[in-house]
Design a protein around this motif. Structure first.
Motif, PDB file in Angstrom:
ATOM      1  N   ILE A 184       0.819  -1.202   0.000  1.00 33.34           N
ATOM      2  CA  ILE A 184       0.000   0.000   0.000  1.00 33.34           C
ATOM      3  C   ILE A 184       0.866   1.270   0.000  1.00 33.34           C
ATOM      4  N   ASN A 185       0.605   2.112  -0.978  1.00 34.86           N
ATOM      5  CA  ASN A 185       1.273   3.408  -1.132  1.00 34.86           C
ATOM      6  C   ASN A 185       2.789   3.292  -1.277  1.00 34.86           C
ATOM      7  N   TYR A 186       3.225   2.148  -1.789  1.00 35.31           N
ATOM      8  CA  TYR A 186       4.646   1.952  -2.063  1.00 35.31           C
ATOM      9  C   TYR A 186       4.779   1.069  -3.305  1.00 35.31           C
ATOM     10  N   PRO A 187       4.469   1.639  -4.478  1.00 33.82           N
ATOM     11  CA  PRO A 187       4.414   0.834  -5.709  1.00 33.82           C
ATOM     12  C   PRO A 187       5.763   0.707  -6.410  1.00 33.82           C
ATOM     13  N   PHE A 188       6.812   0.465  -5.643  1.00 27.77           N
ATOM     14  CA  PHE A 188       8.154   0.507  -6.209  1.00 27.77           C
ATOM     15  C   PHE A 188       8.874  -0.842  -6.215  1.00 27.77           C
ATOM     16  N   ILE A 189       8.345  -1.827  -5.521  1.00 30.71           N
ATOM     17  CA  ILE A 189       9.081  -3.082  -5.379  1.00 30.71           C
ATOM     18  C   ILE A 189       8.824  -4.014  -6.558  1.00 30.71           C
ATOM     19  N   GLU A 190       7.571  -4.114  -6.988  1.00 30.08           N
ATOM     20  CA  GLU A 190       7.238  -4.971  -8.130  1.00 30.08           C
ATOM     21  C   GLU A 190       7.008  -4.123  -9.386  1.00 30.08           C
ATOM     22  N   TRP A 191       7.780  -3.054  -9.529  1.00 35.15           N
ATOM     23  CA  TRP A 191       7.518  -2.105 -10.613  1.00 35.15           C
ATOM     24  C   TRP A 191       7.754  -2.695 -12.002  1.00 35.15           C
ATOM     25  N   LYS A 192       8.638  -3.655 -12.117  1.00 33.66           N
ATOM     26  CA  LYS A 192       8.870  -4.249 -13.441  1.00 33.66           C
ATOM     27  C   LYS A 192       7.641  -5.029 -13.913  1.00 33.66           C
ATOM     28  N   LYS A 193       6.995  -5.747 -12.998  1.00 29.91           N
ATOM     29  CA  LYS A 193       5.744  -6.427 -13.351  1.00 29.91           C
ATOM     30  C   LYS A 193       4.677  -5.403 -13.735  1.00 29.91           C
ATOM     31  N   MET A 194       4.646  -4.302 -12.997  1.00 33.36           N
ATOM     32  CA  MET A 194       3.670  -3.259 -13.290  1.00 33.36           C
ATOM     33  C   MET A 194       3.924  -2.660 -14.667  1.00 33.36           C
ATOM     34  N   LYS A 195       5.176  -2.417 -14.979  1.00 33.10           N
ATOM     35  CA  LYS A 195       5.507  -1.847 -16.284  1.00 33.10           C
ATOM     36  C   LYS A 195       5.114  -2.789 -17.421  1.00 33.10           C
ATOM     37  N   ASP A 196       5.372  -4.068 -17.253  1.00 32.14           N
ATOM     38  CA  ASP A 196       4.991  -5.036 -18.292  1.00 32.14           C
ATOM     39  C   ASP A 196       3.480  -5.000 -18.517  1.00 32.14           C
ATOM     40  N   TYR A 197       2.737  -4.917 -17.449  1.00 24.81           N
ATOM     41  CA  TYR A 197       1.265  -4.884 -17.542  1.00 24.81           C
ATOM     42  C   TYR A 197       0.814  -3.612 -18.245  1.00 24.81           C
ATOM     43  N   ILE A 198       1.407  -2.483 -17.874  1.00 30.42           N
ATOM     44  CA  ILE A 198       1.008  -1.196 -18.470  1.00 30.42           C
ATOM     45  C   ILE A 198       1.387  -1.149 -19.945  1.00 30.42           C
ATOM     46  N   ASP A 199       2.565  -1.656 -20.280  1.00 28.79           N
ATOM     47  CA  ASP A 199       2.959  -1.693 -21.690  1.00 28.79           C
ATOM     48  C   ASP A 199       1.965  -2.513 -22.504  1.00 28.79           C
ATOM     49  N   ALA A 200       1.553  -3.643 -21.949  1.00 32.49           N
ATOM     50  CA  ALA A 200       0.580  -4.484 -22.651  1.00 32.49           C
ATOM     51  C   ALA A 200      -0.764  -3.776 -22.764  1.00 32.49           C
ATOM     52  N   ALA A 201      -1.163  -3.056 -21.728  1.00 36.70           N
ATOM     53  CA  ALA A 201      -2.426  -2.314 -21.759  1.00 36.70           C
ATOM     54  C   ALA A 201      -2.394  -1.240 -22.840  1.00 36.70           C
ATOM     55  N   HIS A 202      -1.288  -0.522 -22.906  1.00 38.73           N
ATOM     56  CA  HIS A 202      -1.169   0.533 -23.921  1.00 38.73           C
ATOM     57  C   HIS A 202      -1.258  -0.050 -25.331  1.00 38.73           C
ATOM     58  N   SER A 203      -0.711  -1.221 -25.496  1.00 35.40           N
ATOM     59  CA  SER A 203      -0.769  -1.843 -26.825  1.00 35.40           C
ATOM     60  C   SER A 203      -2.197  -2.225 -27.206  1.00 35.40           C
ATOM     61  N   LYS A 204      -3.067  -2.340 -26.213  1.00 34.31           N
ATOM     62  CA  LYS A 204      -4.470  -2.696 -26.457  1.00 34.31           C
ATOM     63  C   LYS A 204      -5.390  -1.478 -26.387  1.00 34.31           C
ATOM     64  N   GLY A 205      -4.792  -0.288 -26.283  1.00 35.17           N
ATOM     65  CA  GLY A 205      -5.592   0.931 -26.262  1.00 35.17           C
ATOM     66  C   GLY A 205      -6.166   1.278 -24.902  1.00 35.17           C
ATOM     67  N   LEU A 206      -5.657   0.675 -23.853  1.00 37.15           N
ATOM     68  CA  LEU A 206      -6.134   0.943 -22.500  1.00 37.15           C
ATOM     69  C   LEU A 206      -5.131   1.796 -21.733  1.00 37.15           C
ATOM     70  N   LYS A 207      -5.637   2.616 -20.838  1.00 38.66           N
ATOM     71  CA  LYS A 207      -4.781   3.367 -19.917  1.00 38.66           C
ATOM     72  C   LYS A 207      -4.807   2.671 -18.557  1.00 38.66           C
ATOM     73  N   VAL A 208      -3.736   2.902 -17.775  1.00 37.76           N
ATOM     74  CA  VAL A 208      -3.629   2.270 -16.462  1.00 37.76           C
ATOM     75  C   VAL A 208      -3.233   3.304 -15.418  1.00 37.76           C
ATOM     76  N   LYS A 209      -4.019   3.337 -14.353  1.00 40.56           N
ATOM     77  CA  LYS A 209      -3.730   4.171 -13.203  1.00 40.56           C
ATOM     78  C   LYS A 209      -3.489   3.265 -12.004  1.00 40.56           C
ATOM     79  N   ILE A 210      -2.749   3.771 -11.040  1.00 40.12           N
ATOM     80  CA  ILE A 210      -2.438   2.938  -9.880  1.00 40.12           C
ATOM     81  C   ILE A 210      -2.870   3.614  -8.584  1.00 40.12           C
ATOM     82  N   TYR A 211      -3.108   2.798  -7.587  1.00 37.57           N
ATOM     83  CA  TYR A 211      -3.379   3.265  -6.226  1.00 37.57           C
ATOM     84  C   TYR A 211      -2.068   3.766  -5.641  1.00 37.57           C
ATOM     85  N   ASN A 212      -2.038   5.014  -5.248  1.00 35.38           N
ATOM     86  CA  ASN A 212      -0.856   5.560  -4.578  1.00 35.38           C
ATOM     87  C   ASN A 212      -1.251   6.873  -3.937  1.00 35.38           C
ATOM     88  N   THR A 213      -1.282   6.892  -2.619  1.00 36.52           N
ATOM     89  CA  THR A 213      -1.685   8.108  -1.925  1.00 36.52           C
ATOM     90  C   THR A 213      -0.844   8.261  -0.663  1.00 36.52           C
TER      91      THR A 213
END
Length: 985
Positions: A644-673
């Motif tokens: 929670i509020n520390y999205p830096f440890i699994e960031w490579k997995k997150m990047k792979d997911y976001i890259d795939a989303a962008h390729s499908k025309g989707l945007k991705v936002k994350i929980y971080n407050t």
């Protein structure tokens, strides 16, 4: 026996979560019994940091059979060692001794780990059979934690009392000892020395290695033998043999100096009580241009009134350039530099806002104007938004009937003191902010006014009143005389959002109520005001308010004599903020500060509402795209954003997911407050070394990891059982917000996030502006949506979510004010003011129990995928697409000239119009089933009534398709409604 235990070298290991920690605890001793008798005795030099081990249960398990051993006798249990006898049920072999077993009580997301008390499971005959002469016949093989994250080794393995005594004997007369420590071993204990320091000994030298351009962190551990006050750190240049230098300005200590979240110089008093340990975290910002080589210099520790101590510092700079200052390797504590960041502090205008323009005494901003009176206060505030809130017009709507002003009433004669005004002067002027000052005087008093207006409509007033002589006052009041047309609705001051009551009589109650102002307005013109003084500190929000409430303003509160009344007076709705009777003595100063926020912030962006459809769950991207959603919100507590509020440890997995989303025309936002922070943050213990700057004081408790490693003086927050992610509450406004901004910037650059999902907000508008700037830089979309549960309750301090977060509204793209909001038993005006966001230029979505689909569409709201099975938004999304909502104009029931009206006031109507067609949303707030006739201005719609057809499209789980006659009485079920299209054929 103690000496032998102290001399023993213990092996520490971490298992692979190979046992159930929630029943056995996180720690065990692995013991080998090789004797022949019926009783095993083992001495375990566990060196525990927890208090009173004798009050905690011991559980012994046969390693082979996993059976619990019931015959146990603890000869002694101390923090240093345990002396335990037990029956070796399987004879020779291995046994597990669990020494911190607990059970979780309370809610699953707010657990309370309760450590089990000793239990009597042994029969007296066995106890009496233990020979008094029995020697230890079992040995400790290792001390094992469930995993690396739970281990105590090496920094939480305590030194024994004997070791500490021997240490002090070696350093007689010393006031303090210094233990320089590498960054990979964060200092975690303040009440004990780690055994590691006994083995190393104190030192006045430290050596480390860094790459070019790296921010290199290290620690100076101070062990105070007596009270130390005002400990300061000074740095000298680091010099290489060839004369190359890393200047002293590149070195800092985050515990003593830095930069606040609002870019002000920061200095902290570091006091260390005798017998305590304090970590001082230092950093070297190695220049990228630094030549490779060895640099040496001096770091000096300066306690007040005691001898300074120099520490020789040697830094070897490699020939390797650091990647991104080393920020991509946060486990090296490189990101501690971010705590003092000033990134995005410039007051550059953020879209869609426009630069401020000033002509004479009038300042213009997007959709609004402010005229300044000779005393420095607003003479008039105007808005220019159309009633539909879809555009900005040339027609002004006045907020005031006369200028805002103060009254100082003499106690002697009950008359107003007459002020002399010398006019106001500009003190700062740029595109995003204009500041001014004014000085006003009267008999015995001087009022110094410092004010500013920013591009989003935020006005800040610092009003300093100084007594030039003794002055007795009957009252001091601030009057905001609002135009009745700009005072239809209200929220705040004990009022849920809705129609403004005829009279308000409110008193301060900061211990129980997070209230210091209100919003009063109409859909296209309004004003939030809040009352402050120079001691204002942002309280904790949500269900933590009562643990850190508002401070009563000395000026406005006046020992609870102050308050606010709202009511009709002449042509105005007068907001009268009074402070009551008092005497100011010569030299006394009071601050009657206040904030004004002019609403709405911008016109409605309805096209964004129709085209941007959130899917609020981590899921397969093809499945998400198939729903018609366009933006994925990644909550925390999943494999790509576990902490929670520390999205830096699994960031490579997150990047792979976001890259795939962008390729499908989707945007991705994350929980971080910012409100709480995961205990998995690499910086947890450096932040703890800052005292209460970043983490709030509290009673401790919560999940076992917090109790075992943080120990005390914190507030346990949200917990995710699946990941054992235990968060700690942030303290409020502090330098963690600088880190937060830098972290968000890093996520944009390195992960490609398209925005953030905010779950309540624990920072102010300064940080919000910075966040919006980094999220929208270089053409990034920077979408921000804000969720809040209804905070109008005892635990949260009876604060309206809209009141609490209004300063953030200018930078949001959507509201999700849904959790615990009642969609069935609240009025349309509550929907409008507290849920929809429309009076502020925003649009929203529903949440609790799926919302009310029919009522929601009166405000352009649906539920969010896939949040509730009760209200799948896809059927309504289909209606939007079939009708062609893009480019349509929303005209709400609150607009006087809405061309489609209801003849039943309990069934309001909102329309969405475009050339040749209208979509009509109507919903019932009637107590029973009813009917409604539509009153249609065909000319205003531009439709020929003779050719028009009113159709209810068939919408799954919403309505059955049918056609209505233009004059028909349309039946409306209780709490439901219709979506109708009007088209010509």
């Amino acid at each position: 026996m103690l000496g032998a235990a102290n001399a023993q070298q213990v092996k520490y290991t971490a298992g692979n979560n190979s046992w159930d920690a929630d029943s056995l605890g996180n720690h065990r001793a692995v013991v080998t019994f090789s004797g022949n008798g019926p009783v095993a005795r083992v001495i375990i030099p566990w060196r525990r940091r927890d208090a009173h081990p004798e009050n905690k249960r011991i559980i012994i398990q046969d390693a082979q059979t996993k059976q619990k051993i019931t015959r146990i006798k603890s000869l002694s249990l101390t923090r240093e060692q345990g002396d335990i006898c037990f029956e070796p049920a399987s004879g020779k072999g291995t046994y597990y001794i669990y020494y911190l077993p607990y059970k979780n009580e309370g809610r699953s997301n707010y657990p309370q780990g309760v450590y089990l008390s000793p239990e009597q499971t042994t029969d007296n005959n066995w106890l009496q059979s233990i020979p008094a002469s029995l020697k230890p016949n079992a040995v400790l093989k290792e001390l094992e934690a469930t995993d690396d994250f739970n281990t105590f080794f090496p920094m939480e393995v305590i030194a024994t009392a004997t070791e500490e005594k021997q240490l002090l004997l070696k350093h007689p007369g010393a006031g303090y000892l210094v233990f320089p420590e590498d960054r990979q071993y964060p200092i975690k204990m303040t009440d004990d020395l780690p055994q590691r320091w006994i083995q190393k000994g104190p030192s006045q030298s430290f050596a480390g290695q860094a790459d070019k351009g790296e921010y290199y962190s290290f620690q100076l551990g101070i062990y105070a033998l007596k009270d130390l006050k005002q400990v300061k750190i000074s740095f000298g240049d680091l010099k290489a043999p060839d004369g190359k230098t890393i200047p002293a300005s590149a070195l800092n200590c985050i515990n003593t100096d830095g930069t606040t979240y609002d870019a002000q110089p920061f200095s902290s008093k570091v006091n260390i009580a005798g017998g305590k340990v304090q970590a001082l975290w230092c950093g070297i910002d190695v220049p990228a241009s630094a030549a490779a080589g060895t640099y040496k210099g001096i770091v000096t520790i300066h306690p007040e009134g005691m001898p300074a101590m120099p520490v020789r510092l040697t830094l070897t700079v490699t020939n390797k350039p650091a990647v991104n200052s080393g920020f991509n390797e946060p486990w090296k504590q490189t990101r501690l530099k971010w705590l003092n960041s000033t990134l995005a502090q410039d007051n550059a205008v953020i879209a869609p806002y426009t630069p401020l323009e000033m002509k004479d005494s009038v300042i213009s901003l997007l959709g609004r104007k402010v005229a300044i009176n000779k005393d420095g206060f607003p003479a008039q505030i105007q808005t220019f938004f159309t009633p539909e809130m879809t555009a900005i017009s040339s027609q002004a709507k006045n907020l005031f009937t006369e200028p805002a002003h103060f009254h100082f009433v003499s106690a002697a004669d009950g008359k107003d003191l007459q002020w002399q005004h010398s006019g106001w002067q500009i003190t700062g002027k740029d595109a995003g902010k204009i500041s001014w000052k004014a000085t006003n005087t009267t008999t015995g008093l001087q009022m110094d006014v410092a004010a500013s207006l920013e591009f989003d409509g935020f006005m800040e007033y610092t009003v300093r009143v100084t007594a030039l002589q003794d002055v007795a006052l009957k009252d001091v009041t601030l009057h905001l005389p609002l135009d009745k047309g700009a005072a239809k609705y209200m929220m705040g001051l004990n009022q849920k959002g809705g129609l403004r009551p005829e009279k308000i009589d409110w008193k301060w109650d900061v211990q129980h109520r997070n209230q210091d102002g209100a919003w009063i307005g109409n859909v296209n013109a309004g004003l939030q005001f809040t009352l402050r003084d120079e001691h204002y500190v942002r309280p904790l929000n949500t269900n933590f308010y009562l643990q850190k409430p508002l401070l009563l303003p000395v000026s406005w509160g006046n020992d609870n004599k102050g308050g606010i009344t709202v009511g009709e007076k002449g042509k105005s709705i007068l907001v009268n903020s009074y402070s009551g009777e008092r005497t100011m003595h010569k030299g006394d100063t009071l601050y009657f500060n206040f904030h004004l926020i002019i609403t709405p912030f911008h016109a409605l962006n309805t096209d964004f509402q129709w085209s941007t459809r959130f899917y609020h769950k981590y899921n397969n991207l093809d499945s998400i795209r198939a729903t018609g959603a366009t933006v994925v919100n990644i909550h925390h507590g999943n494999e790509i954003n576990p902490w929670i509020n520390y999205p830096f440890i699994e960031w490579k997995k997150m990047k792979d997911y976001i890259d795939a989303a962008h390729s499908k025309g989707l945007k991705v936002k994350i929980y971080n407050t910012v409100r709480e922070l995961s205990n998995h943050a690499w910086e947890t213990f450096p932040l703890r070394s800052l005292g209460h700057e970043v983490y709030s004081p509290g009673k401790g408790g919560g999940f076992s990891w917090l109790q075992e490693h943080i120990a005390d003086d914190y507030i346990a927050a949200w917990f995710v059982p699946e990941f054992k992610d235990a968060a700690i509450i942030n303290s409020g406004m502090n330098r963690w917000h600088n880190y937060y901004v830098e972290g968000m910037n890093w996520l944009v650059d390195n992960v490609g996030i398209d925005g953030i999902y905010l779950d309540d907000v624990a920072f102010d508008r300064i940080t919000m502006k910075r966040i919006k700037r980094v999220l929208t830089k270089d053409g990034h979309p920077g979408i921000i949506d804000l969720h809040s549960a209804n905070q109008y309750n005892k635990s949260d301090g009876f604060i309206n979510s809209g009141m609490l977060y209004m300063e953030h509204f200018p930078y949001l793209n959507r509201l999700w004010f849904g959790e615990y909001f009642d969609y069935e038993n609240n009025s349309p005006d509550f929907f409008l003011t507290e849920v929809s966001g429309i009076p502020f230029g925003l649009m929203g979505e529903m949440l609790q129990d799926g919302g009310n689909q029919w009522r929601g569409m009166v405000y352009g709201m649906t539920n969010r995928m896939p949040w509730s099975d009760n209200a799948d938004p896809r059927p309504i999304w289909k209606v939007w697409d079939d009708f062609g909502m893009q480019g349509s104009q929303m005209v709400g029931y609150w607009v006087d000239n809405n061309p489609v009206k209801s003849n039943n006031p309990e069934v309001p109507v909102t329309i969405y119009r475009k050339n040749g067609a209208v979509l009509v949303a109507l919903a019932s707030w009637a107590k029973e089933n009813t009917s409604v006739k539509l009153e249609i201005d065909w000319k205003a719609l531009g439709l020929d009534p003779s050719k028009a057809v009113i159709t209810a499209p068939d919408i799954r789980n919403f309505q059955r398709g049918q056609v209505f006659d233009k004059n028909a009485a349309i039946p409306v079920e209780k709490n439901k409604g219709w979506l109708l299209t009007i088209k010509t054929i």
